[in-house]
Scaffold this active site. Structure first.
Site, PDB file in Angstrom:
ATOM      1  N   ASP A   1      -6.348   3.316   9.861  1.00 40.03           N
ATOM      2  CA  ASP A   1      -7.237   4.134   9.022  1.00 40.03           C
ATOM      3  C   ASP A   1      -8.724   4.019   9.383  1.00 40.03           C
ATOM      4  O   ASP A   1      -9.449   5.008   9.323  1.00 40.03           O
ATOM      5  CB  ASP A   1      -7.042   3.792   7.538  1.00 40.03           C
ATOM      6  CG  ASP A   1      -5.721   4.322   6.986  1.00 40.03           C
ATOM      7  OD1 ASP A   1      -4.990   4.985   7.750  1.00 40.03           O
ATOM      8  OD2 ASP A   1      -5.425   4.072   5.799  1.00 40.03           O
TER       9      ASP A   1
ATOM     10  N   LYS B   1      -7.393  10.760   0.980  1.00 38.81           N
ATOM     11  CA  LYS B   1      -6.345  10.502   1.972  1.00 38.81           C
ATOM     12  C   LYS B   1      -4.972  10.915   1.444  1.00 38.81           C
ATOM     13  O   LYS B   1      -4.161  11.507   2.163  1.00 38.81           O
ATOM     14  CB  LYS B   1      -6.352   9.013   2.356  1.00 38.81           C
ATOM     15  CG  LYS B   1      -5.340   8.685   3.445  1.00 38.81           C
ATOM     16  CD  LYS B   1      -5.171   7.186   3.628  1.00 38.81           C
ATOM     17  CE  LYS B   1      -3.903   6.901   4.393  1.00 38.81           C
ATOM     18  NZ  LYS B   1      -3.538   5.494   4.415  1.00 38.81           N
TER      19      LYS B   1
ATOM     20  N   HIS C   1       0.843  -1.213   0.000  1.00 37.67           N
ATOM     21  CA  HIS C   1       0.000   0.000   0.000  1.00 37.67           C
ATOM     22  C   HIS C   1       0.875   1.259   0.000  1.00 37.67           C
ATOM     23  O   HIS C   1       0.606   2.222  -0.708  1.00 37.67           O
ATOM     24  CB  HIS C   1      -0.903   0.044   1.240  1.00 37.67           C
ATOM     25  CG  HIS C   1      -1.845  -1.110   1.335  1.00 37.67           C
ATOM     26  ND1 HIS C   1      -2.923  -1.260   0.506  1.00 37.67           N
ATOM     27  CD2 HIS C   1      -1.866  -2.170   2.179  1.00 37.67           C
ATOM     28  CE1 HIS C   1      -3.577  -2.370   0.832  1.00 37.67           C
ATOM     29  NE2 HIS C   1      -2.954  -2.940   1.844  1.00 37.67           N
TER      30      HIS C   1
ATOM     31  N   ASP D   1       9.080   5.869   8.770  1.00 33.89           N
ATOM     32  CA  ASP D   1       8.517   5.279   9.974  1.00 33.89           C
ATOM     33  C   ASP D   1       7.350   6.170  10.370  1.00 33.89           C
ATOM     34  O   ASP D   1       7.438   7.400  10.303  1.00 33.89           O
ATOM     35  CB  ASP D   1       9.546   5.187  11.100  1.00 33.89           C
ATOM     36  CG  ASP D   1       9.145   4.125  12.129  1.00 33.89           C
ATOM     37  OD1 ASP D   1       8.444   3.171  11.746  1.00 33.89           O
ATOM     38  OD2 ASP D   1       9.522   4.242  13.298  1.00 33.89           O
ATOM     39  N   THR D   2       6.260   5.528  10.721  1.00 35.58           N
ATOM     40  CA  THR D   2       5.030   6.260  11.016  1.00 35.58           C
ATOM     41  C   THR D   2       4.495   5.821  12.364  1.00 35.58           C
ATOM     42  O   THR D   2       4.570   4.647  12.711  1.00 35.58           O
ATOM     43  CB  THR D   2       3.977   5.978   9.923  1.00 35.58           C
ATOM     44  OG1 THR D   2       4.452   6.489   8.681  1.00 35.58           O
ATOM     45  CG2 THR D   2       2.644   6.644  10.256  1.00 35.58           C
TER      46      THR D   2
END
Length: 203
Positions: free
Chosen positions: A159, A179, A14, A73-74
């Site tokens: 999400d 988004k 994704h 990195d999230t």
């Protein structure tokens, strides 16, 4: 003139699609680890911040490939939970977890918590390593709150729970088109785009 390569250090398909879409008008080939047969390279993310983890992942892959490398990195930071899940967002409910299990854990941690105390923000840090080994980092944030239930079929991760400021739908309900314009990663990628343009112009 051969196109410059940008290799994305992630196994998340994704993310790769999102990055390809946002960088599609740059004269570069965006490739995933998988496309180069390097999906088995796993880097232990033992940094204490998103920045440290992004740099760790990018530099480890940069040693093995030719081209520019990016890694991100999230984290999702919930104020009421003192920043949880934060840098542990991907593995919030254990090592071999799923998005669904992470979402269930987060909803359980916020059980009975009112809407005004469900403020949260997503933050993405992207590290870029160019062919010469120079490192640049950029960051993007998206603020909002955590909903009371999982809603929507699109997207991934948190999400279905995250509602961005100014919207009444979760990221999973808004769909990729919206988004990709407002998300933390989109904002970081727009800054990354500027950095890549600088590198291309300098050369």
């Amino acid at each position: 003139m051969t196109k410059r390569r940008l290799i994305v250090s992630t196994g998340n398909i994704h993310k790769v699609e999102e990055i390809k879409e946002i960088l599609k008008d740059l004269p570069i080939d965006v490739l995933s680890k998988k496309e180069l047969g390097l999906e088995k390279i796993n880097i232990e993310e033992n940094g204490k911040t998103l920045e440290e983890n992004a740099i760790l992942k990018a530099t480890a892959l940069a040693r093995k490939v030719e081209g520019m490398v990016i890694a991100d990195d999230t984290g999702l930071f919930v104020e009421y939970l003192n920043g949880e899940p934060g840098i542990h967002s991907a593995r919030y409910s254990g090592v071999d977890t799923t998005d669904e299990k992470n979402n269930i854990k987060l909803l359980n941690r916020l059980k009975g918590v009112s809407l005004e105390n469900r403020k949260a923000f997503f933050k993405t840090v992207i590290a870029l390593v160019d062919e010469k080994g120079n490192i640049v980092t950029v960051a993007g944030e998206c603020r909002g709150y955590i909903g009371f239930e999982s809603r929507g079929e699109e997207g991934f991760g948190y999400d279905p729970l995250f509602v961005a400021e100014g919207y009444d739908k979760t990221f999973a309900e808004l769909g990729e088109g919206v988004k990709n314009k407002i998300s933390h990663r989109a904002k970081a990628l727009e800054k990354l785009k500027e950095e890549i343009i600088k590198i291309l112009e300098d050369d």
